[in-house]
Each structure stands twice: as C-alpha cells, then as structure tokens.
Motif scaffolding. Structure first.
Motif, PDB file in Angstrom:
ATOM      1  N   LEU A 164     -31.449 -10.810   6.232  1.00  0.00           N
ATOM      2  CA  LEU A 164     -31.415 -10.925   4.775  1.00  0.00           C
ATOM      3  C   LEU A 164     -30.936  -9.617   4.163  1.00  0.00           C
ATOM      4  O   LEU A 164     -31.405  -8.536   4.520  1.00  0.00           O
ATOM      5  CB  LEU A 164     -32.808 -11.258   4.239  1.00  0.00           C
ATOM      6  N   ALA A 165     -30.001  -9.714   3.208  1.00  0.00           N
ATOM      7  CA  ALA A 165     -29.509  -8.545   2.481  1.00  0.00           C
ATOM      8  C   ALA A 165     -29.448  -8.879   0.991  1.00  0.00           C
ATOM      9  O   ALA A 165     -29.250 -10.036   0.607  1.00  0.00           O
ATOM     10  CB  ALA A 165     -28.135  -8.125   2.990  1.00  0.00           C
ATOM     11  N   PHE A 166     -29.618  -7.858   0.143  1.00  0.00           N
ATOM     12  CA  PHE A 166     -29.573  -8.025  -1.305  1.00  0.00           C
ATOM     13  C   PHE A 166     -28.205  -7.606  -1.829  1.00  0.00           C
ATOM     14  O   PHE A 166     -27.569  -6.680  -1.305  1.00  0.00           O
ATOM     15  CB  PHE A 166     -30.613  -7.151  -2.005  1.00  0.00           C
ATOM     16  N   GLU A 207     -38.491  -7.652   1.817  1.00  0.00           N
ATOM     17  CA  GLU A 207     -37.765  -6.610   2.527  1.00  0.00           C
ATOM     18  C   GLU A 207     -36.428  -7.126   3.042  1.00  0.00           C
ATOM     19  O   GLU A 207     -36.329  -8.254   3.537  1.00  0.00           O
ATOM     20  CB  GLU A 207     -38.595  -6.081   3.697  1.00  0.00           C
ATOM     21  N   GLU A 208     -35.419  -6.285   2.906  1.00  0.00           N
ATOM     22  CA  GLU A 208     -34.140  -6.592   3.536  1.00  0.00           C
ATOM     23  C   GLU A 208     -34.282  -6.444   5.048  1.00  0.00           C
ATOM     24  O   GLU A 208     -35.189  -5.797   5.555  1.00  0.00           O
ATOM     25  CB  GLU A 208     -33.054  -5.673   3.006  1.00  0.00           C
ATOM     26  N   TYR A 260     -39.249 -10.054  -5.961  1.00  0.00           N
ATOM     27  CA  TYR A 260     -38.633  -9.444  -4.768  1.00  0.00           C
ATOM     28  C   TYR A 260     -39.162  -8.051  -4.442  1.00  0.00           C
ATOM     29  O   TYR A 260     -38.719  -7.433  -3.470  1.00  0.00           O
ATOM     30  CB  TYR A 260     -37.113  -9.394  -4.917  1.00  0.00           C
TER      31      TYR A 260
END
Length: 270
Positions: free
Chosen positions: A25-27, A20-21, A16
C-alpha cells in the motif's frame, strides 16, 4: 502496489492517521480536484473523492458502502467569508480545490434567489478587496478563521459568525437549516471495474477505528501541523461523520436531487 489517494486535510486525518504505508500500500496526496482526476485516469486505485464528482461519475465509480466525510450542522471548514450580507452578494471568488463546495454554494444562493458571478481564484481574505465574498475550504478555511479569533470559544454555542466586520457563512450549516440533513463532502471510491482487495478495506476500517478511538492524538498532530490550538482542532474533528450511515445517504440523495444529478443506490457490498 495499491495506490490510495488521500487529501491532506485535517478532517480526513482520522481515516488514515494510523494507516501505515507498506505491505503493498502506498499513498498519493492531492487536493480533491486532483484526486478525482487521478482516480478516473487510473493513477490511484482507491481514493477519497468529492461527493459531487462521485455523483457525476457514478456510472464509472463505486463507493465503499460504509465510509464518508460528512457532518450534521456546521462543518467549520467550508466557509464563505464576506463583508456584505448574504442576500447582497454579487461577485464571489471560488476555491479551486473542490467542486462539491462550489456546487453547494451555488445551490444555496440560487435557492435564496441570488444570482451571483463566480470567479475561480487562489488566495485568502485579501480577495475581499476585489470580490464581495471568498469561498475557502479545508485547512485554509480553518487557519483563516482561527486568524480572525481573539479568543478560543469554550462552547459550540459561542462560535462567532462575524468577526471584525467579516461575516462567516458555514455552508454545511446553511444546508442543514434548509434540509435538516447531514451533508456528505466525500466518499472512498474505486473504479467500477476495479474492486478493492478485502485486505485493503480491512486495513482502512481498522485505521478508522484507531483514529476515532484516539482522536486527541490525531488532533494534536493536525493542530501542530496547522499551527492552531489542539482544543480547537479536537472540537473540529469530533464533529464529523465517517461511516456513511442512513442519514448521510439521505443527505447525499438530497444533494443529488438539488443539483439535478441521478442518485445511485447500488452500493457495493464489501
């Protein structure tokens, strides 16, 4: 927003580092035990989960068919630190971060006829004042091992397994000596009823390709984060297997059999 569960361990960084967020998409970061729970609860959509947890919940989860965190031989970051010989171990302090490493340790000891008492505990080598051994994983295992070294080995054949009276048993190497197979520590998984969007899988594959193709850059970032030499980190990272290939699946199947869990073979083709 699609939520990706990520363990902030150096050995997962190649997957990862270049992801990129944003763009939907979020982490969400956590240790494996947290990520496992969040995936079942639904607070993350796709997550790296420990292999033992996946095998326990295979009726609820589906792995991506070509992603893993595995290795063949020593892993260097799932270590049992102990002062007395392996065969004399009785009281062991366990990491609370991963059930897979704990279950692997228990299997290896039981296979050698060793009946030990296990206590979940948080801490490092100071636990050896109370216990015969302490199991550490991930970044803590790496930094603890580095703290014992006086020099950085130039070759994999020079990596010591005893330093200043402390023995270091690499559990993945112990598994390899017994089975001659890789050990799979984790897989990307979703809930069975919530398949990942193809674009998310494409982005994961692209990030992995960039991470492995630029391993020195990944190692440099992780070495700085942990305060260890870049050369040590790069050697550590190039040891891993990230594609869940046929040997890895055989290793996962062998682990399932070893711990008495069914092995699912209905990989989701994505």
């Amino acid at each position: 927003m699609y939520i990706l569960g990520v363990p902030r361990y150096a050995n997962t960084a190649p997957l990862y580092h270049f992801l990129e967020e944003g763009d939907g998409l979020a982490f969400r970061y956590g240790v494996p035990t947290e990520l496992n729970r969040w995936l079942l609860e639904g607070s993350v959509d796709l997550s790296l989960v420990s292999s033992y947890f996946y095998l326990e919940h295979a009726h609820q989860l589906r792995p991506l068919p070509d992603f893993s965190v595995a290795d063949l031989g020593p892993v260097y970051s799932v270590n049992l630190f102990h002062r007395i010989p392996w065969n004399d171990l009785k009281r062991i302090a366990l990491t609370t971060e991963s059930a897979t490493s704990v279950r692997l340790l228990q299997y290896l000891l039981e296979a050698d006829g060793i009946q030990a008492q296990y206590t979940p505990a948080q801490g490092g080598l100071e636990l050896l004042e109370q216990y015969d051994a302490v199991l550490l994983i991930g970044d803590r295992a790496i930094t603890t091992y580095y703290g014992l070294l006086s020099i950085i080995p130039e070759s994999v054949h020079q990596v010591p397994n005893q330093i200043e009276g402390i023995r270091i048993t690499d559990l993945s190497m112990k598994w390899f000596e017994r089975t001659r197979l890789p050990f799979v520590f984790g897989v990307w998984a979703t809930r069975r009823n919530a398949p990942p969007p193809p674009e998310i899988v494409r982005r994961l594959r692209s990030a992995r390709s960039l991470g492995l193709g630029n391993l020195a850059a990944v190692a440099g970032t992780e070495a700085q984060r942990l305060g260890v030499p870049e050369r040590l980190m790069q050697h550590y990272l190039w040891n891993f297997r990230y594609h869940l290939e046929a040997p890895d699946r055989l290793g996962l199947e062998a682990f399932a059999k070893a711990v008495g869990l069914p092995y699912p073979d209905d990989y989701w083709d994505v």
